[in-house]
Design a protein around this motif. Structure first.
Motif, PDB file in Angstrom:
ATOM      1  N   THR A  12     -10.379   5.315  -2.236  1.00 50.98           N
ATOM      2  CA  THR A  12      -9.563   4.126  -1.973  1.00 50.98           C
ATOM      3  C   THR A  12     -10.463   2.906  -1.999  1.00 50.98           C
ATOM      4  O   THR A  12     -11.664   2.991  -1.718  1.00 50.98           O
ATOM      5  CB  THR A  12      -8.847   4.212  -0.602  1.00 50.98           C
ATOM      6  OG1 THR A  12      -9.814   4.384   0.412  1.00 50.98           O
ATOM      7  CG2 THR A  12      -7.860   5.356  -0.569  1.00 50.98           C
ATOM      8  N   LEU A  22      -5.791   0.241  -2.460  1.00 52.73           N
ATOM      9  CA  LEU A  22      -5.482   0.947  -3.702  1.00 52.73           C
ATOM     10  C   LEU A  22      -6.110   2.334  -3.684  1.00 52.73           C
ATOM     11  O   LEU A  22      -7.183   2.536  -3.117  1.00 52.73           O
ATOM     12  CB  LEU A  22      -5.981   0.149  -4.902  1.00 52.73           C
ATOM     13  CG  LEU A  22      -5.351  -1.236  -5.047  1.00 52.73           C
ATOM     14  CD1 LEU A  22      -6.101  -2.056  -6.074  1.00 52.73           C
ATOM     15  CD2 LEU A  22      -3.894  -1.120  -5.417  1.00 52.73           C
ATOM     16  N   VAL A  42      -4.511   4.325 -10.865  1.00 51.28           N
ATOM     17  CA  VAL A  42      -4.605   3.599  -9.599  1.00 51.28           C
ATOM     18  C   VAL A  42      -3.193   3.378  -9.097  1.00 51.28           C
ATOM     19  O   VAL A  42      -2.293   3.038  -9.874  1.00 51.28           O
ATOM     20  CB  VAL A  42      -5.318   2.239  -9.785  1.00 51.28           C
ATOM     21  CG1 VAL A  42      -5.299   1.434  -8.491  1.00 51.28           C
ATOM     22  CG2 VAL A  42      -6.740   2.439 -10.266  1.00 51.28           C
ATOM     23  N   THR A  43      -2.983   3.575  -7.790  1.00 49.28           N
ATOM     24  CA  THR A  43      -1.665   3.392  -7.207  1.00 49.28           C
ATOM     25  C   THR A  43      -1.795   2.822  -5.798  1.00 49.28           C
ATOM     26  O   THR A  43      -2.873   2.891  -5.196  1.00 49.28           O
ATOM     27  CB  THR A  43      -0.884   4.723  -7.174  1.00 49.28           C
ATOM     28  OG1 THR A  43       0.414   4.484  -6.648  1.00 49.28           O
ATOM     29  CG2 THR A  43      -1.576   5.759  -6.319  1.00 49.28           C
ATOM     30  N   THR A  44      -0.700   2.295  -5.283  1.00 48.87           N
ATOM     31  CA  THR A  44      -0.661   1.856  -3.891  1.00 48.87           C
ATOM     32  C   THR A  44      -0.041   2.942  -3.013  1.00 48.87           C
ATOM     33  O   THR A  44      -0.004   2.800  -1.796  1.00 48.87           O
ATOM     34  CB  THR A  44       0.164   0.562  -3.733  1.00 48.87           C
ATOM     35  OG1 THR A  44       1.468   0.779  -4.258  1.00 48.87           O
ATOM     36  CG2 THR A  44      -0.508  -0.601  -4.437  1.00 48.87           C
TER      37      THR A  44
END
Length: 142
Positions: A12, A22, A42-44
């Motif tokens: 992260t 992220l 990449v993601t939240t």
């Protein structure tokens, strides 16, 4: 497609002007034929399992590939006659939206009534052509 092995690296991080932290993931796949590939994303989303994220990423990749193939095969996008980065991007977005809408319509409404997308496009064009000659299909602005 089955894999011999899937390794996952995850971390992260934060970025300026991004409110949420992220999540970075790298999926390194070893195929049964010994070929190696990797997917990085990449993601939240912090609470979804890695297995679920991997399935979503692979499904999305398949959807994108099928859209490009469909656009090339059905929409004649062999050569783009619009030049300039933004113009080409806008045309491709419009084609993708039209292709997705058509696929959604075919899957949800028509089921198995038509064998190909080409056939439904032919019928739509025929309907648009006939619209000029059928009075009740012509809209009056008066």
């Amino acid at each position: 497609m089955a894999f011999e092995k899937v390794e996952v690296y995850e971390s992260t991080f934060t970025m300026d002007n991004v409110e949420q932290p992220l999540r970075f993931m790298k999926f390194a796949m070893k195929h049964k034929n010994k070929k190696r590939t990797q997917i990085m994303t990449v993601t939240t989303c912090m609470d979804m399992t890695l297995k679920t994220l991997f399935k979503i990423i692979r499904a999305r990749w398949n959807i994108e590939n099928s859209i490009f193939n469909n656009v090339k095969r059905e929409c004649g996008s062999e050569h783009c006659f619009v030049h300039g980065g933004k113009a080409v991007e806008a045309v491709l977005y419009l084609i993708f939206i039209a292709s997705n809408t058509m696929q959604l319509f075919l899957v949800r409404r028509l089921k198995k009534r038509f064998t190909t997308q080409r056939e439904i496009v032919r019928l739509l064009l025929k309907g648009l052509y006939l619209r000029k000659y059928i009075a009740e299909l012509v809209f009056s602005s008066s």
